[in-house]
Design a protein around this motif. Structure first.
Motif, PDB file in Angstrom:
ATOM      1  N   GLY A 202      37.362  64.427  10.646  1.00 45.25           N
ATOM      2  CA  GLY A 202      38.227  65.256   9.993  1.00 45.25           C
ATOM      3  C   GLY A 202      38.879  65.985  10.800  1.00 45.25           C
ATOM      4  N   ASP A 203      38.849  67.504  10.153  1.00 47.67           N
ATOM      5  CA  ASP A 203      39.673  68.504  10.970  1.00 47.67           C
ATOM      6  C   ASP A 203      39.014  69.097  11.951  1.00 47.67           C
ATOM      7  N   LEU A 204      37.758  68.684  12.350  1.00 46.85           N
ATOM      8  CA  LEU A 204      36.991  69.218  13.532  1.00 46.85           C
ATOM      9  C   LEU A 204      36.869  68.390  14.694  1.00 46.85           C
ATOM     10  N   VAL A 205      37.127  68.971  15.973  1.00 46.18           N
ATOM     11  CA  VAL A 205      37.059  68.538  17.149  1.00 46.18           C
ATOM     12  C   VAL A 205      36.208  69.024  18.200  1.00 46.18           C
ATOM     13  N   LEU A 206      35.149  68.589  18.752  1.00 44.67           N
ATOM     14  CA  LEU A 206      34.276  69.110  19.640  1.00 44.67           C
ATOM     15  C   LEU A 206      34.657  68.392  21.178  1.00 44.67           C
ATOM     16  N   LEU A 207      35.028  69.294  21.949  1.00 38.83           N
ATOM     17  CA  LEU A 207      35.056  68.973  23.623  1.00 38.83           C
ATOM     18  C   LEU A 207      33.899  69.396  24.478  1.00 38.83           C
ATOM     19  N   GLN A 208      33.330  68.711  24.898  1.00 41.43           N
ATOM     20  CA  GLN A 208      32.203  68.904  25.939  1.00 41.43           C
ATOM     21  C   GLN A 208      33.027  68.825  27.223  1.00 41.43           C
ATOM     22  N   SER A 209      33.211  70.049  27.975  1.00 39.65           N
ATOM     23  CA  SER A 209      33.653  69.691  29.470  1.00 39.65           C
ATOM     24  C   SER A 209      33.212  70.536  30.464  1.00 39.65           C
ATOM     25  N   GLU A 210      33.385  70.193  31.622  1.00 35.45           N
ATOM     26  CA  GLU A 210      32.881  70.804  32.926  1.00 35.45           C
ATOM     27  C   GLU A 210      33.956  71.585  33.681  1.00 35.45           C
ATOM     28  N   GLY A 211      33.453  72.850  34.314  1.00 36.38           N
ATOM     29  CA  GLY A 211      34.371  73.434  34.897  1.00 36.38           C
ATOM     30  C   GLY A 211      33.610  74.809  35.562  1.00 36.38           C
ATOM     31  N   GLU A 212      34.532  75.899  35.504  1.00 40.56           N
ATOM     32  CA  GLU A 212      34.251  77.208  36.207  1.00 40.56           C
ATOM     33  C   GLU A 212      34.716  78.429  35.233  1.00 40.56           C
ATOM     34  N   PHE A 213      33.624  79.442  35.343  1.00 45.28           N
ATOM     35  CA  PHE A 213      34.076  80.496  34.614  1.00 45.28           C
ATOM     36  C   PHE A 213      33.380  81.787  35.524  1.00 45.28           C
ATOM     37  N   GLY A 214      33.876  81.939  36.769  1.00 48.39           N
ATOM     38  CA  GLY A 214      33.190  82.717  37.696  1.00 48.39           C
ATOM     39  C   GLY A 214      31.956  81.984  38.158  1.00 48.39           C
ATOM     40  N   GLU A 215      31.430  80.815  37.693  1.00 51.59           N
ATOM     41  CA  GLU A 215      30.457  79.953  38.242  1.00 51.59           C
ATOM     42  C   GLU A 215      30.594  78.813  37.614  1.00 51.59           C
ATOM     43  N   PRO A 216      29.869  77.582  37.975  1.00 50.91           N
ATOM     44  CA  PRO A 216      30.226  76.310  37.424  1.00 50.91           C
ATOM     45  C   PRO A 216      29.486  76.465  36.012  1.00 50.91           C
ATOM     46  N   VAL A 217      30.041  76.109  35.071  1.00 52.01           N
ATOM     47  CA  VAL A 217      29.768  76.084  33.733  1.00 52.01           C
ATOM     48  C   VAL A 217      30.119  74.735  32.761  1.00 52.01           C
ATOM     49  N   ALA A 218      29.147  74.624  31.560  1.00 50.89           N
ATOM     50  CA  ALA A 218      29.721  73.513  30.863  1.00 50.89           C
ATOM     51  C   ALA A 218      30.268  74.368  29.411  1.00 50.89           C
ATOM     52  N   TYR A 219      31.440  73.854  29.289  1.00 47.54           N
ATOM     53  CA  TYR A 219      32.168  74.256  28.132  1.00 47.54           C
ATOM     54  C   TYR A 219      31.915  73.342  26.873  1.00 47.54           C
ATOM     55  N   TRP A 220      31.414  74.177  25.539  1.00 46.55           N
ATOM     56  CA  TRP A 220      31.532  73.566  24.763  1.00 46.55           C
ATOM     57  C   TRP A 220      32.406  74.158  23.591  1.00 46.55           C
ATOM     58  N   ASP A 221      33.408  73.621  23.239  1.00 44.62           N
ATOM     59  CA  ASP A 221      34.714  73.943  22.255  1.00 44.62           C
ATOM     60  C   ASP A 221      34.950  73.204  21.130  1.00 44.62           C
ATOM     61  N   LEU A 222      34.554  73.912  20.058  1.00 45.02           N
ATOM     62  CA  LEU A 222      34.810  73.394  18.919  1.00 45.02           C
ATOM     63  C   LEU A 222      36.165  74.024  18.014  1.00 45.02           C
ATOM     64  N   PHE A 223      37.132  73.059  17.692  1.00 42.72           N
ATOM     65  CA  PHE A 223      38.235  73.384  17.144  1.00 42.72           C
ATOM     66  C   PHE A 223      38.405  72.933  15.772  1.00 42.72           C
ATOM     67  N   ARG A 224      39.174  73.624  14.831  1.00 45.90           N
ATOM     68  CA  ARG A 224      39.473  73.172  13.401  1.00 45.90           C
ATOM     69  C   ARG A 224      41.043  73.150  13.556  1.00 45.90           C
TER      70      ARG A 224
END
Length: 251
Positions: A202-224
């Protein structure tokens, strides 16, 4: 039952009832684990569930189901000394939980926006076009998050409504900009290298990403998404540990 019903039933018995025997009913023999909290396979999950304390509980905020993938967003109480906000992603195969990924971060009492890390709409909007939402967020991820082209930000994020649940960012694009500037001063630039999964309903989308935020991180971003723009955002930013209790990687 469909995949969403199956995951909710399984998670309810495993983490709501704290029932180790639920592993026999709901977990595949070749269950593949990506979490940093458990070793691979069903017996490691059984051990984890059996060791949950009496005061352990899980508060579900929302569910996003996309084919064989089902994502849960909620709060765990009792995994450690403080509650943890979590995204859990399960892959279902032949009526069993076959694979699991997660990202966890501490629950914060006071946030910049005044919103909690999990409040907001609890269900995907009925009738919303899943593939339209997916395409918008996937393109935003490529152009803005990965390529860091902030000149096109308003092509994807609403200039009128942007509800923010990251605890350090206020609502609106100005709130995000101020938080990003503060993070940059701290040496924590938002760097997205790889988007591993896009899960949409529907109107919800989840991203599972890999990157850096001062150190290596996993990003989980949920958007409406509403009216062709992103209007709300929840996230977990989890450091990637140096060692995992399995050889499957975090992604």
């Amino acid at each position: 039952m469909d995949t969403k019903e199956l995951v909710l039933k399984a998670a309810g018995e495993l983490f709501g009832d704290r029932d180790p025997s639920a592993v026999d009913r709901w977990v595949a023999a070749d269950y593949r684990q990506h979490s940093s909290l458990a070793a691979d396979g069903p017996e490691a999950l059984r051990t984890l569930v059996a060791g949950l304390p009496a005061g352990f509980r899980y508060e579900l905020a929302r569910v996003v189901a996309d084919g064989d993938l089902v994502a849960l967003h909620g709060v765990y109480h009792g995994f450690g000394p403080e509650p943890l906000v979590a995204f859990d992603l399960f892959r279902v195969e032949n009526g069993k939980l076959a694979e699991h990924w997660d990202g966890l971060t501490p629950l914060v009492a006071t946030t910049a926006s005044g919103r909690s890390q999990t409040d907001g709409p609890a269900e995907p909007l009925a009738g919303a076009a899943t593939e339209t939402s997916r395409a918008l967020v996937a393109e935003f991820a490529r152009r803005v998050l990965q390529d860091a082209d902030y000149s096109v930000l308003t092509d994807y994020i609403s200039t009128e409504t942007y509800h923010q649940h990251n605890p350090e960012a206020a609502d609106g694009l100005d709130g995000f900009g101020a938080a990003a500037a503060k993070w940059a001063e701290q040496g924590k630039n938002l760097v997205y290298k790889t988007v591993h999964r896009v899960v949409a309903e529907g109107d919800l989308v989840l991203l599972q990403s890999e990157g850096e935020f001062g150190e290596p991180v996993a990003y989980w971003d949920l958007f409406r998404v509403a009216d062709g723009r992103i209007v709300e955002h929840w996230d977990v930013i989890a450091p990637i540990p140096a060692r995992l209790p399995h050889d499957n990687g975090l992604f």
